[in-house]
Motif scaffolding. Structure first.
Motif, mmCIF file in Angstrom:
data_model
loop_
_atom_site.group_PDB
_atom_site.id
_atom_site.type_symbol
_atom_site.label_atom_id
_atom_site.label_comp_id
_atom_site.label_asym_id
_atom_site.label_seq_id
_atom_site.Cartn_x
_atom_site.Cartn_y
_atom_site.Cartn_z
ATOM 1 N N SER A 1 4.254 10.507 -9.584
ATOM 2 C CA SER A 1 3.342 10.165 -10.493
ATOM 3 C C SER A 1 3.009 11.750 -11.472
ATOM 4 C CB SER A 1 2.105 9.528 -11.117
ATOM 5 O OG SER A 1 1.140 9.882 -10.387
ATOM 6 N N ARG A 2 2.940 12.917 -9.910
ATOM 7 C CA ARG A 2 2.390 14.302 -9.981
ATOM 8 C C ARG A 2 3.437 14.521 -10.646
ATOM 9 N NH1 ARG A 2 -1.671 15.138 -5.465
ATOM 10 N NH2 ARG A 2 -2.434 13.169 -5.188
ATOM 11 N N CYS A 3 4.467 13.947 -10.079
ATOM 12 C CA CYS A 3 5.429 15.395 -11.376
ATOM 13 C C CYS A 3 6.820 14.103 -11.835
ATOM 14 C CB CYS A 3 6.625 15.469 -9.958
ATOM 15 S SG CYS A 3 7.532 16.724 -10.906
ATOM 16 N N ARG A 4 6.711 14.584 -13.537
ATOM 17 C CA ARG A 4 7.119 14.046 -14.732
ATOM 18 C C ARG A 4 8.167 14.538 -14.870
ATOM 19 N NH1 ARG A 4 6.510 8.566 -13.991
ATOM 20 N NH2 ARG A 4 4.335 8.256 -13.769
ATOM 21 N N GLY A 5 7.808 15.817 -15.037
ATOM 22 C CA GLY A 5 9.084 16.957 -15.869
ATOM 23 C C GLY A 5 10.108 17.866 -14.855
ATOM 24 N N THR A 6 11.317 18.097 -15.294
ATOM 25 C CA THR A 6 11.548 19.700 -14.612
ATOM 26 C C THR A 6 11.540 20.155 -14.839
ATOM 27 O OG1 THR A 6 14.054 18.624 -15.310
ATOM 28 C CG2 THR A 6 14.100 21.115 -14.655
ATOM 29 N N ALA B 1 0.731 -1.180 -0.060
ATOM 30 C CA ALA B 1 0.692 -0.229 -0.158
ATOM 31 C C ALA B 1 0.764 0.860 0.180
ATOM 32 C CB ALA B 1 -0.993 0.138 1.089
ATOM 33 N N LEU B 2 1.575 1.206 0.865
ATOM 34 C CA LEU B 2 2.660 2.280 0.596
ATOM 35 C C LEU B 2 3.360 2.768 -0.293
ATOM 36 C CD1 LEU B 2 4.855 4.863 2.703
ATOM 37 C CD2 LEU B 2 6.207 2.246 2.891
ATOM 38 N N GLN B 3 4.071 1.018 -1.612
ATOM 39 C CA GLN B 3 4.534 1.431 -2.385
ATOM 40 C C GLN B 3 3.918 2.567 -3.635
ATOM 41 O OE1 GLN B 3 5.938 -1.910 -4.268
ATOM 42 N NE2 GLN B 3 7.033 -1.094 -5.919
ATOM 43 N N ILE B 4 2.135 1.604 -3.154
ATOM 44 C CA ILE B 4 1.245 2.071 -4.441
ATOM 45 C C ILE B 4 1.266 3.748 -3.669
ATOM 46 C CG2 ILE B 4 -1.427 2.021 -4.840
ATOM 47 C CD1 ILE B 4 -1.313 -1.170 -4.037
ATOM 48 N N GLN B 5 1.031 4.309 -2.971
ATOM 49 C CA GLN B 5 1.222 5.682 -2.559
ATOM 50 C C GLN B 5 2.066 6.149 -2.377
ATOM 51 O OE1 GLN B 5 0.686 6.471 1.271
ATOM 52 N NE2 GLN B 5 -0.227 8.529 1.188
ATOM 53 N N CYS C 1 5.723 21.887 -8.047
ATOM 54 C CA CYS C 1 6.629 20.461 -8.216
ATOM 55 C C CYS C 1 5.056 19.749 -7.582
ATOM 56 C CB CYS C 1 7.197 19.961 -7.532
ATOM 57 S SG CYS C 1 7.601 17.914 -7.235
ATOM 58 N N GLY C 2 4.246 19.340 -7.880
ATOM 59 C CA GLY C 2 3.368 18.289 -7.638
ATOM 60 C C GLY C 2 3.717 17.235 -6.556
ATOM 61 N N ILE C 3 4.208 16.273 -6.508
ATOM 62 C CA ILE C 3 4.345 15.940 -5.503
ATOM 63 C C ILE C 3 4.642 16.609 -3.799
ATOM 64 C CG2 ILE C 3 7.181 14.207 -4.373
ATOM 65 C CD1 ILE C 3 7.371 13.812 -7.343
ATOM 66 N N LEU C 4 5.756 16.744 -4.404
ATOM 67 C CA LEU C 4 5.679 18.302 -2.959
ATOM 68 C C LEU C 4 3.807 19.155 -2.559
ATOM 69 C CD1 LEU C 4 8.677 20.478 -3.621
ATOM 70 C CD2 LEU C 4 8.088 18.722 -1.585
ATOM 71 N N GLN C 5 3.397 19.479 -4.130
ATOM 72 C CA GLN C 5 1.730 19.682 -3.543
ATOM 73 C C GLN C 5 1.128 18.405 -2.937
ATOM 74 O OE1 GLN C 5 0.803 21.085 -7.265
ATOM 75 N NE2 GLN C 5 1.978 23.653 -7.586
ATOM 76 N N GLY C 6 1.225 17.298 -3.558
ATOM 77 C CA GLY C 6 0.480 16.554 -2.781
ATOM 78 C C GLY C 6 0.935 15.987 -1.608
ATOM 79 N N LEU C 7 2.167 15.811 -1.281
ATOM 80 C CA LEU C 7 2.348 16.001 0.524
ATOM 81 C C LEU C 7 1.711 16.886 1.217
ATOM 82 C CD1 LEU C 7 6.639 14.808 0.313
ATOM 83 C CD2 LEU C 7 4.528 14.046 0.358
ATOM 84 N N GLU C 8 1.523 18.491 0.944
ATOM 85 C CA GLU C 8 0.712 19.359 1.336
ATOM 86 C C GLU C 8 -0.512 18.824 1.215
ATOM 87 O OE1 GLU C 8 1.329 22.656 -0.315
ATOM 88 O OE2 GLU C 8 3.688 22.740 -0.135
ATOM 89 N N ASP C 9 -1.623 17.770 0.170
ATOM 90 C CA ASP C 9 -2.952 17.926 0.448
ATOM 91 C C ASP C 9 -2.887 16.986 1.676
ATOM 92 O OD1 ASP C 9 -3.219 19.499 -1.613
ATOM 93 O OD2 ASP C 9 -2.888 18.060 -3.334
ATOM 94 N N VAL C 10 -1.745 15.944 1.474
ATOM 95 C CA VAL C 10 -1.898 15.050 2.656
ATOM 96 C C VAL C 10 -1.889 15.508 3.947
ATOM 97 C CG1 VAL C 10 -1.163 12.904 3.764
ATOM 98 C CG2 VAL C 10 -0.835 13.039 1.030
ATOM 99 N N THR D 1 -3.145 18.211 4.881
ATOM 100 C CA THR D 1 -4.405 18.959 5.205
ATOM 101 C C THR D 1 -6.179 17.555 5.238
ATOM 102 O OG1 THR D 1 -4.945 19.506 3.039
ATOM 103 C CG2 THR D 1 -3.588 20.986 4.000
ATOM 104 N N GLY D 2 -5.404 16.800 4.245
ATOM 105 C CA GLY D 2 -5.948 15.627 4.314
ATOM 106 C C GLY D 2 -5.997 15.342 5.492
ATOM 107 N N GLU D 3 -6.677 13.612 5.616
ATOM 108 C CA GLU D 3 -5.992 12.205 6.822
ATOM 109 C C GLU D 3 -5.389 11.283 5.447
ATOM 110 O OE1 GLU D 3 -6.458 10.633 9.783
ATOM 111 O OE2 GLU D 3 -7.848 12.472 9.185
ATOM 112 N N PRO D 4 -4.385 11.314 6.447
ATOM 113 C CA PRO D 4 -3.511 10.262 5.521
ATOM 114 C C PRO D 4 -3.473 9.177 5.701
ATOM 115 C CG PRO D 4 -2.327 11.431 7.858
ATOM 116 C CD PRO D 4 -3.299 12.129 7.464
ATOM 117 N N LYS D 5 -3.387 8.009 5.030
ATOM 118 C CA LYS D 5 -3.918 7.077 4.803
ATOM 119 C C LYS D 5 -3.023 6.297 6.396
ATOM 120 C CE LYS D 5 -4.733 6.466 0.446
ATOM 121 N NZ LYS D 5 -3.891 5.900 -1.113
#
Length: 151
Positions: A115-120, A105-109, A126-135, A137-141
């Motif tokens: 996958s949120r950040c494919r390019g430079t 489950a951790l690998q999938i997450q 950065c989609g990864i950093l934005q995704g971490l911020e979303d987690v 503010t939301g409920e982390p798995k």
């Protein structure tokens, strides 16, 4: 004891352990206190080497100190029925299976996050950093403990 007695550093070297780990195992009553020399050095024999190798092998299988303590009790009392050994190992196998599920489950997450950040681009975009911020503010798995051997 055998004629070949080892100081703690020699025991550490022979078994691939650290001196601190050996002292810790002694404090935890996994490794018996050795006799001391006239100069107050700990002196270890072959029984200490074998027991420490047994403990290290159990740790390499991600067993807890309590599980190792129980196995050592069986080892120290060889006339006991080994049903308890089987039960302990079955329980540990179940724990490992559960941990594998958590890691999948951790690998999938992490792959989804990656996958949120494919390019430079800039870190701000950065989609990864934005995704971490979303987690945050939301409920982390809840994927369980990230530290191995914590069961």
């Amino acid at each position: 004891m055998t004629a070949s007695l080892l100081k703690i550093g020699e025991l550490a070297s022979r078994t691939g352990s650290s001196v601190e780990t050996i002292r810790y195992y002694e404090q935890q009553n996994l490794l018996p206190q050795p006799p001391r020399s006239a100069g107050n050095y700990r002196l270890y024999g072959d029984a200490h080497v074998k027991r420490l190798q047994f403990i290290r092998h159990c740790r390499s299988l991600d067993m807890t100190l309590d599980e190792i303590r129980a196995l050592l009790d069986f080892r120290d009392h060889p006339q006991q029925d080994c049903t308890g050994v089987n039960a302990l190992l079955d329980h540990h196998i179940g724990h490992v299976a559960h941990r594998i599920e958590e890691l999948r489950a951790l690998q999938i997450q992490l792959e989804e996050l990656r996958s949120r950040c494919r390019g430079t681009q800039t870190a701000e975009a950065c989609g990864i950093l934005q995704g971490l911020e979303d987690v945050e503010t939301g409920e982390p798995k809840n994927l369980g403990s990230h530290a191995g051997g914590c069961h």
